[in-house]
Design a protein around this motif. Structure first.
Motif, mmCIF file in Angstrom:
data_model
loop_
_atom_site.group_PDB
_atom_site.id
_atom_site.type_symbol
_atom_site.label_atom_id
_atom_site.label_comp_id
_atom_site.label_asym_id
_atom_site.label_seq_id
_atom_site.Cartn_x
_atom_site.Cartn_y
_atom_site.Cartn_z
ATOM 1 N N GLU A 5 -11.687 1.801 -1.975
ATOM 2 C CA GLU A 5 -11.109 0.625 -1.322
ATOM 3 C C GLU A 5 -10.007 0.008 -2.184
ATOM 4 O OE1 GLU A 5 -15.508 0.861 -0.137
ATOM 5 O OE2 GLU A 5 -14.360 1.055 -1.990
ATOM 6 N N VAL A 6 -10.189 0.059 -3.496
ATOM 7 C CA VAL A 6 -9.190 -0.478 -4.424
ATOM 8 C C VAL A 6 -7.941 0.400 -4.406
ATOM 9 C CG1 VAL A 6 -8.703 -0.978 -6.856
ATOM 10 C CG2 VAL A 6 -10.953 -1.535 -5.872
ATOM 11 N N LEU A 7 -8.142 1.708 -4.465
ATOM 12 C CA LEU A 7 -7.009 2.638 -4.437
ATOM 13 C C LEU A 7 -6.201 2.468 -3.156
ATOM 14 C CD1 LEU A 7 -8.878 5.822 -5.723
ATOM 15 C CD2 LEU A 7 -7.484 4.219 -7.066
ATOM 16 N N ARG A 8 -6.880 2.380 -2.042
ATOM 17 C CA ARG A 8 -6.189 2.226 -0.750
ATOM 18 C C ARG A 8 -5.478 0.876 -0.663
ATOM 19 N NH1 ARG A 8 -11.316 4.473 1.334
ATOM 20 N NH2 ARG A 8 -10.969 6.708 1.567
ATOM 21 N N ALA A 9 -6.084 -0.162 -1.189
ATOM 22 C CA ALA A 9 -5.473 -1.491 -1.146
ATOM 23 C C ALA A 9 -4.206 -1.542 -2.011
ATOM 24 C CB ALA A 9 -6.474 -2.553 -1.590
ATOM 25 N N ASN A 63 -8.454 -1.278 7.458
ATOM 26 C CA ASN A 63 -7.200 -0.878 8.075
ATOM 27 C C ASN A 63 -6.083 -0.865 7.038
ATOM 28 O OD1 ASN A 63 -8.448 -0.714 10.503
ATOM 29 N ND2 ASN A 63 -7.551 -2.577 11.358
ATOM 30 N N PHE A 64 -6.023 0.198 6.280
ATOM 31 C CA PHE A 64 -4.976 0.339 5.285
ATOM 32 C C PHE A 64 -3.879 1.227 5.829
ATOM 33 C CE2 PHE A 64 -8.846 -0.329 2.798
ATOM 34 C CZ PHE A 64 -8.459 -1.444 2.080
ATOM 35 N N LYS A 65 -2.649 0.792 5.618
ATOM 36 C CA LYS A 65 -1.507 1.629 5.970
ATOM 37 C C LYS A 65 -1.044 2.320 4.700
ATOM 38 C CE LYS A 65 1.910 -0.173 7.979
ATOM 39 N NZ LYS A 65 2.958 -1.050 8.447
ATOM 40 N N SER A 66 -0.934 3.607 4.742
ATOM 41 C CA SER A 66 -0.426 4.328 3.591
ATOM 42 C C SER A 66 1.076 4.160 3.516
ATOM 43 C CB SER A 66 -0.786 5.807 3.689
ATOM 44 O OG SER A 66 -0.183 6.509 2.646
ATOM 45 N N CYS A 67 1.560 3.892 2.335
ATOM 46 C CA CYS A 67 2.996 3.701 2.139
ATOM 47 C C CYS A 67 3.682 4.997 1.728
ATOM 48 C CB CYS A 67 3.241 2.650 1.057
ATOM 49 S SG CYS A 67 2.650 1.022 1.522
ATOM 50 N N ASN A 68 2.937 6.077 1.535
ATOM 51 C CA ASN A 68 3.538 7.303 1.012
ATOM 52 C C ASN A 68 4.678 7.815 1.869
ATOM 53 O OD1 ASN A 68 1.837 7.314 -1.164
ATOM 54 N ND2 ASN A 68 0.337 8.646 -0.202
ATOM 55 N N LYS A 69 4.492 7.892 3.180
ATOM 56 C CA LYS A 69 5.556 8.413 4.036
ATOM 57 C C LYS A 69 6.738 7.459 4.060
ATOM 58 C CE LYS A 69 2.546 11.178 6.909
ATOM 59 N NZ LYS A 69 1.941 11.396 8.193
ATOM 60 N N GLU A 70 6.454 6.169 4.138
ATOM 61 C CA GLU A 70 7.533 5.188 4.152
ATOM 62 C C GLU A 70 8.296 5.210 2.839
ATOM 63 O OE1 GLU A 70 5.836 1.385 5.048
ATOM 64 O OE2 GLU A 70 4.731 2.195 6.754
ATOM 65 N N MET A 71 7.605 5.379 1.710
ATOM 66 C CA MET A 71 8.230 5.332 0.403
ATOM 67 C C MET A 71 9.156 6.512 0.160
ATOM 68 S SD MET A 71 7.441 2.599 -1.189
ATOM 69 C CE MET A 71 7.992 3.051 -2.826
ATOM 70 N N SER A 72 8.867 7.653 0.762
ATOM 71 C CA SER A 72 9.701 8.812 0.496
ATOM 72 C C SER A 72 11.136 8.583 0.963
ATOM 73 C CB SER A 72 9.111 10.057 1.170
ATOM 74 O OG SER A 72 9.084 9.882 2.567
ATOM 75 N N ALA A 73 11.323 7.757 1.967
ATOM 76 C CA ALA A 73 12.665 7.481 2.478
ATOM 77 C C ALA A 73 13.282 6.261 1.778
ATOM 78 C CB ALA A 73 12.612 7.242 3.978
ATOM 79 N N GLN A 74 12.464 5.472 1.085
ATOM 80 C CA GLN A 74 12.945 4.276 0.424
ATOM 81 C C GLN A 74 12.980 4.496 -1.080
ATOM 82 O OE1 GLN A 74 10.298 1.113 1.424
ATOM 83 N NE2 GLN A 74 10.648 1.270 3.614
#
Length: 142
Positions: free
Chosen positions: A43-47, A1-12
């Motif tokens: 798994e490492v990339l996603r983590a 269960n990895f949450k991608s931060c890409n969308k969140e990061m674009s606004a931050q």
């Protein structure tokens, strides 16, 4: 269960970090390390992404590694970086395996028992920052 931060990061906003580490000074060890990093386990990339790292590059010269990465605002490498190894057993396995190729930079500060394996580097030059502080004239360099 990895949450991608890409969308969140674009606004931050994000912050850049630099760290260095040595590989054991052995040609075959160095060759293998570089080869394994051509195809890091998913798994490492996603983590890494899940803990807030959005960009990462590792450069090598001889046996010295230089890692550049960007992470979400508020990311603290001493506290947050090693958390990627707790998100999946494969990330912990990768970290332990890669450490068999590595050695700390001589005279580095920090405690490897507290996750401070890579040595933090201090920024001493920022082209963008200095350019933005120049007076706005349109002269060309001489």
């Amino acid at each position: 269960n990895f949450k991608s931060c890409n969308k969140e990061m674009s606004a931050q906003s994000s912050k850049a970090y630099a760290q260095c580490l040595d590989l054991k000074d052995d040609k075959e060890t160095i060759r293998q390390y570089v080869e394994y990093h051509q195809k890091v386990w998913p798994e490492v990339l996603r983590a890494l992404n899940a803990i807030g790292i959005t960009k990462m590059k590792i450069f090598i010269a001889e046996n010295r590694l230089f890692m550049y990465y960007e992470a979400r605002e508020g990311f603290d490498p001493k506290v947050d970086f090693q958390k990627y190894t707790t998100l999946t057993p494969k990330a912990a396995e990768w970290d332990n395996w890669m450490r068999t190729f590595q050695q700390r930079v001589p005279n580095s500060q920090g405690n490897p028992c507290q996750g401070e394996w890579w040595t933090n580097m201090t920024e001493c030059f920022d082209l963008q920052s200095q350019l933005s502080n120049l007076p706005s004239d349109n002269s060309t360099p001489q």
